[in-house]
Design an enzyme around this catalytic site. Structure first.
Site, PDB file in Angstrom:
ATOM      1  N   GLU A 189       2.451   1.139   0.595  1.00 49.40           N
ATOM      2  CA  GLU A 189       3.961   1.905   0.621  1.00 49.40           C
ATOM      3  C   GLU A 189       4.706   1.219  -0.574  1.00 49.40           C
ATOM      4  OE1 GLU A 189       4.536   2.494   5.199  1.00 49.40           O
ATOM      5  OE2 GLU A 189       5.289   0.857   4.448  1.00 49.40           O
TER       6      GLU A 189
ATOM      7  N   ASP B 198       5.922   0.869  13.671  1.00 56.09           N
ATOM      8  CA  ASP B 198       6.544   0.822  12.496  1.00 56.09           C
ATOM      9  C   ASP B 198       5.740   1.881  11.370  1.00 56.09           C
ATOM     10  OD1 ASP B 198       4.242  -0.554  11.797  1.00 56.09           O
ATOM     11  OD2 ASP B 198       5.388  -2.093  10.860  1.00 56.09           O
TER      12      ASP B 198
END
Lengths: 348, 348
Positions: A65, A236
């Site tokens: 990410e 998450d």
């Protein structure tokens, strides 16, 4: 900036070794307490930030990410991976690094390792939120999941919320042993537990921090009594949650950035319009935090780019002019900016 | 990967100095020709890539962008800024760096300066596209805009397309002088021109590469004759174009990634459904390139993440096991991945 172009050609770099030196020179609790003041300051000016959900590249094995954000003066981003299978192969589940730049000219002004720093900022954020939401006088925290994040959470909650007693549980007993050993050395009173159920007994704060990439049920509804604060760290990413849906329905839910949390957090289990409270509004006094001693409050933590920005900003302020940074030859800097080619040729 | 965790804790880093050494050791033309084979290979397997438009953070002064992409084995991203005002203040308009990572475990395997490398990959892509689209036997290229990208374009077009003669024009005469001096030293036949109109006379390829962040009209319709190939580099963000709309309407337009080019390229001036051809399809033989000697072909270049990925992949292959890389202490690597805290404490 008051620096010449030739200074700007080199980017101050904080290596893993120097980050560890900085943390030890500061003390991890003071580090996380000071960092919390930066995070709180940035949450309180939340509307000033250019915000976007993280840019994720998913594969069968994990995710990589990029998490960018900016205010009018500074731009920051973090690179971070999440590969639950890594641990079994001797690698970190999460590794990270980040960059802080000047918005005015786009030049990076800091590059830093962020594997250690992310652990610190995650714990610092949790404890900061705990200070707003945990029941008054909380002293006991249950910690379910005793991996890499566990000790940082414990120290941050002591520094910011006064937590002195910990009840540890992990599905892998050796993780609990490791955490207990590290945290006893830090002066905590520790109970090693053999089930999540046992761990939550008498705890005013429950931290869940497990790492499997799947829908899991670390906590079931019957385990959570009135008045506790749940600090849910592990859920998450899409498809990864830790709490039974019924707990969510009994809780007042607090989030960093709803647009991201609805995709990645525990609340991916709920309807898209399920009410949540944004933490920046609580920190500005524009929304209520805990309203009742019997209320269950839940921080559905996923980690947002602003927290990394705060962490880079804090480290940048701390390392300026010290030997915790080394210059990195990362930016081409020709005398004449139009003559990049001439610079390359003259390097022969 | 065949490497141990402790090797992976250090990320091979190519500094600006080492990139210049690598380019000079290779020769810039051979470098760009070899790089073009990587770019072509990646365009030909275009559907395999995880693609997304770049993630841009705009400010009054410029833009900072992250450009990620991935295939099933490797993930790459580039950080790049664009600040047209920088040049007047002695800074680079564009600076960049990038990272290549393993998809399997998320660990970076290369970090590199990309200010120099971006100049090389942009030129390499242009010339690769020129080989597909420029009229047969083209020898003369007009170059309008003689800034940092100019010489790289010239060398790439010589290496890949056989361009030997250049007609240079820049609104700033000193930029033309700089480029002419550099390129004569590389053996080109140069004509320094005093207008864009003069520069395009007799040119079979027209490269436009100016840097102002505004709608500009570097080329008007009457200046472009039948049969030329236009290599339009400078129009690469919203509100920044170089060509009069009427030229676009007469041209066959080729693009990297329509989703991005419609926002950032020359075609932001056209209807959203104006027909364009994707270059990867041309390179795979699934779409036609130039169909007619009198056709005007236009490469509406904005620069796409796959080209940076190819560049990082090429550099990674070139520098492995050489002294063009230095190890960067960027990844925390505890013996026990769950014991990040213990690693920090033991560093005391």
């Amino acid at each position: 900036m008051g620096v010449t172009p030739s200074d700007l050609a080199f980017v101050p770099f904080v290596s893993v070794e120097n980050m560890m030196r900085l943390v030890n020179a500061t003390g991890p609790e003071r580090f996380m307490a000071e960092l919390a003041t930066y995070i709180e300051e940035d949450f309180r000016r939340w509307p000033e930030f250019d915000k976007t959900p993280r840019v994720a590249s998913h594969s069968r094995e994990g995710v990589i990410e990029l998490m960018p954000t900016a205010d009018s003066a500074l731009y920051g981003f973090k690179y971070v991976n999440g590969h639950p299978k890594n641990m079994r192969e001797g690698y970190q589940t999460v590794t990270a690094f980040g960059v802080l730049s000047s918005v005015a000219n786009g030049y990076p002004i800091l590059m830093s390792e962020m594997t250690v720093l992310t652990a610190l900022r995650t714990a610092s954020t949790s404890a900061l939120v705990g200070r707003y939401l945990a029941p008054k006088g909380a002293q006991v925290m249950a910690m379910i999941g005793n991996g890499a994040q566990c000790e940082f959470q414990a120290l941050a909650f002591r520094a910011l919320c006064g937590i002195e007693r910990l009840r540890l549980y992990d599905i892998d007993g050796s993780a609990t042993e490791k955490a207990a050993r590290n945290l006893r050395a830090q002066g905590f009173e520790i109970v090693e537990c053999h089930s999540a159920q046992e761990a939550v007994e008498g705890a005013q704060v429950i931290t869940t921090c497990t790492a499997d990439k799947q829908y899991a049920t670390i906590l079931t509804d019957n385990m959570v009594g009135a008045g506790v604060h749940i600090n849910a760290i592990g859920g998450d990413c899409p498809g990864k949650t830790e709490l039974h849906r019924d707990i969510l329905l009994r809780s007042s839910i607090f989030v960093e950035y709803p647009e991201q949390t609805r995709i990645e957090g525990e609340i991916q289990q709920l309807a898209e319009d399920h009410p949540v409270t944004e933490l920046w509004q609580v920190m500005r006094g524009e929304a209520e935090g805990r309203r009742d001693p019997r209320e269950i409050t839940l921080f559905d933590s996923v980690g947002f780019a602003v927290e990394d920005f705060s962490a880079l900003r804090y480290v940048h302020d701390r390392v300026a002019g010290t030997d915790f940074v080394t210059p990195l030859d990362m930016l081409a800097d020709p005398d004449d900016p139009r003559d990049l080619f001439g610079m390359v040729m003259r390097a022969r």
